[in-house]
Write a protein that holds these residues in place. Sequence first.
Motif, PDB file in Angstrom:
ATOM      1  N   LEU A  26      19.010  86.809  86.922  1.00 51.50           N
ATOM      2  CA  LEU A  26      19.153  85.431  86.459  1.00 51.50           C
ATOM      3  C   LEU A  26      18.379  84.515  87.391  1.00 51.50           C
ATOM      4  O   LEU A  26      18.605  84.511  88.607  1.00 51.50           O
ATOM      5  N   LEU A  27      17.481  83.728  86.815  1.00 50.01           N
ATOM      6  CA  LEU A  27      16.665  82.793  87.576  1.00 50.01           C
ATOM      7  C   LEU A  27      16.911  81.388  87.050  1.00 50.01           C
ATOM      8  O   LEU A  27      16.654  81.110  85.870  1.00 50.01           O
ATOM      9  N   THR A  28      17.408  80.503  87.900  1.00 49.84           N
ATOM     10  CA  THR A  28      17.654  79.127  87.505  1.00 49.84           C
ATOM     11  C   THR A  28      17.427  78.210  88.697  1.00 49.84           C
ATOM     12  O   THR A  28      17.665  78.607  89.849  1.00 49.84           O
ATOM     13  N   ALA A  29      16.914  77.035  88.442  1.00 46.25           N
ATOM     14  CA  ALA A  29      16.560  76.117  89.524  1.00 46.25           C
ATOM     15  C   ALA A  29      17.803  75.679  90.290  1.00 46.25           C
ATOM     16  O   ALA A  29      18.866  75.441  89.714  1.00 46.25           O
ATOM     17  N   GLY A  30      17.653  75.602  91.618  1.00 45.90           N
ATOM     18  CA  GLY A  30      18.732  75.103  92.462  1.00 45.90           C
ATOM     19  C   GLY A  30      19.569  76.162  93.127  1.00 45.90           C
ATOM     20  O   GLY A  30      20.454  75.841  93.936  1.00 45.90           O
ATOM     21  N   MET A  31      19.332  77.451  92.799  1.00 43.08           N
ATOM     22  CA  MET A  31      20.070  78.527  93.464  1.00 43.08           C
ATOM     23  C   MET A  31      19.164  79.739  93.625  1.00 43.08           C
ATOM     24  O   MET A  31      18.162  79.872  92.918  1.00 43.08           O
ATOM     25  N   PRO A  32      19.478  80.635  94.561  1.00 39.28           N
ATOM     26  CA  PRO A  32      18.645  81.823  94.753  1.00 39.28           C
ATOM     27  C   PRO A  32      18.676  82.722  93.525  1.00 39.28           C
ATOM     28  O   PRO A  32      19.611  82.655  92.717  1.00 39.28           O
ATOM     29  N   PRO A  33      17.681  83.582  93.341  1.00 39.16           N
ATOM     30  CA  PRO A  33      17.719  84.558  92.251  1.00 39.16           C
ATOM     31  C   PRO A  33      18.995  85.396  92.323  1.00 39.16           C
ATOM     32  O   PRO A  33      19.383  85.869  93.398  1.00 39.16           O
ATOM     33  N   GLN A  34      19.646  85.574  91.177  1.00 33.99           N
ATOM     34  CA  GLN A  34      20.900  86.299  91.103  1.00 33.99           C
ATOM     35  C   GLN A  34      20.698  87.611  90.352  1.00 33.99           C
ATOM     36  O   GLN A  34      20.001  87.656  89.334  1.00 33.99           O
ATOM     37  N   ILE A  35      21.342  88.678  90.826  1.00 36.04           N
ATOM     38  CA  ILE A  35      21.332  89.946  90.107  1.00 36.04           C
ATOM     39  C   ILE A  35      22.768  90.345  89.789  1.00 36.04           C
ATOM     40  O   ILE A  35      23.690  90.042  90.549  1.00 36.04           O
ATOM     41  N   ARG A  36      22.945  90.983  88.634  1.00 39.34           N
ATOM     42  CA  ARG A  36      24.272  91.442  88.236  1.00 39.34           C
ATOM     43  C   ARG A  36      24.419  92.909  88.616  1.00 39.34           C
ATOM     44  O   ARG A  36      23.704  93.771  88.112  1.00 39.34           O
ATOM     45  N   LEU A  50      15.668  78.526  94.103  1.00 44.46           N
ATOM     46  CA  LEU A  50      14.452  78.368  93.309  1.00 44.46           C
ATOM     47  C   LEU A  50      14.236  76.898  92.958  1.00 44.46           C
ATOM     48  O   LEU A  50      15.190  76.155  92.737  1.00 44.46           O
ATOM     49  N   THR A  51      13.003  76.515  92.885  1.00 42.58           N
ATOM     50  CA  THR A  51      12.656  75.184  92.399  1.00 42.58           C
ATOM     51  C   THR A  51      12.312  75.275  90.912  1.00 42.58           C
ATOM     52  O   THR A  51      12.076  76.365  90.367  1.00 42.58           O
ATOM     53  N   ALA A  52      12.281  74.123  90.244  1.00 45.29           N
ATOM     54  CA  ALA A  52      11.887  74.096  88.836  1.00 45.29           C
ATOM     55  C   ALA A  52      10.457  74.607  88.670  1.00 45.29           C
ATOM     56  O   ALA A  52      10.139  75.306  87.706  1.00 45.29           O
ATOM     57  N   THR A  53       9.608  74.290  89.622  1.00 43.90           N
ATOM     58  CA  THR A  53       8.223  74.778  89.579  1.00 43.90           C
ATOM     59  C   THR A  53       8.177  76.299  89.671  1.00 43.90           C
ATOM     60  O   THR A  53       7.376  76.961  88.995  1.00 43.90           O
ATOM     61  N   ALA A  54       9.056  76.865  90.501  1.00 44.50           N
ATOM     62  CA  ALA A  54       9.074  78.323  90.681  1.00 44.50           C
ATOM     63  C   ALA A  54       9.508  79.035  89.405  1.00 44.50           C
ATOM     64  O   ALA A  54       8.920  80.058  89.020  1.00 44.50           O
ATOM     65  N   THR A  55      10.543  78.529  88.720  1.00 41.01           N
ATOM     66  CA  THR A  55      10.979  79.190  87.492  1.00 41.01           C
ATOM     67  C   THR A  55       9.925  79.060  86.403  1.00 41.01           C
ATOM     68  O   THR A  55       9.717  79.997  85.616  1.00 41.01           O
TER      69      THR A  55
END
Length: 382
Positions: A26-36, A50-55
């Motif tokens: 899961l990739l969303t701006a404002g938090m580190p990449p998340q894995i389940r 992550l930044t909005a630019t990064a996503t």
Amino acid sequence: MHGPPIGSRIDSLLEALWRANGTELLLTAGMPPQIRVGGDLQPIPGQGPLTATATDAVLAEVLLPEQADVWKTAHEYDFTFGWRSTARVRGNAFSQRGTTALNLRIIPRTVPTLAELGLPPAMTEFARRREGLVLVTGPTGAGKSATLAAMINQININRACHIITIEDPIEYMHEHKRSAVNQREIASDTASFSAGLRSALREGPDVLLIGELRDLESIRIALNMAETTGTLVFATLPAHNTVESLTRVVDVFPAEQRSQIRVQLSAALAGVLCQQLVPRVGGGLVAAYEVLVANAKIRNLIRDGDTDRLRDRVVSGGTEGMMTFEMSLSELVRGGEVTYETALARSLHPKDIEASPTVPAQYPEERPRAHSRNNKKKLFTR
């Protein structure tokens, strides 16, 4: 449709997911990449927010130009792409608060077998059938796609026939073995499930896989093909148990048509497998199953809309391969794969869970049937 060669950023994130034996990224701006992992989300170590630019940049790495054009106007998009020689990835991009977010699910390239998935013996019998409707149901992320892929693979190995799949998107890729397997993807190969199904009537399939029964027309065509054309139809839909699975099929139709649909469903149905993933002792997830086999008594109950007795028939149908979730969970408890407490928490009928010999039974009150509509005794509207 398949994406372009992916960039280094998404490649490293997918490698972290693969090494952790995770299922989703899961990739969303404002938090580190998340894995389940094991059903729970956790941040990838060493990764910052992550930044909005990064996503935006990550999504650009995995979309073809024509896919990017669709994304710009729709702001939600399903896609797939290959990752190295290891796996395929099913992705969904969506916009949230004006920024891009992605959910990526990893799919091994090797198609699993029935034995590898530990599927109930009834599924082997369903795969041997020459006609009828088999429903594979469960909540989102319960492994329905893997189950269906294993069923198609079993038929592909053992039977010389024509298999057509209609999927959104294609997840597991099947090679031609004894069977000819034609896989059609929504948007790139056909406009919709209903359009693909109408076309399938003229394409001569012996076996048809429907990625999801989404609307009245798709359900009607699936029932007609399973009942009248000598086609073995596999289909999936979201449901939490076998009774709810049948209810969802019937309740799509207007009230005045439901009596006839129950008659048609009772004639066409071969069986239902409902599955859910449960936390495994030591980490990871393990599947629990509920199986309904459409024998004469089951068909009569479906035709009459007498669903409050269906579960009792499943309980008593063990010799025909039927089982409830409680039977499956009890087996997992006895085998040490699932704790007794976890089994109780996942059950709507906790008094039916059998404790292991070393754990005393402590039954909580049975929970209301939360997934039944309005908690009514009769689930099919007459």
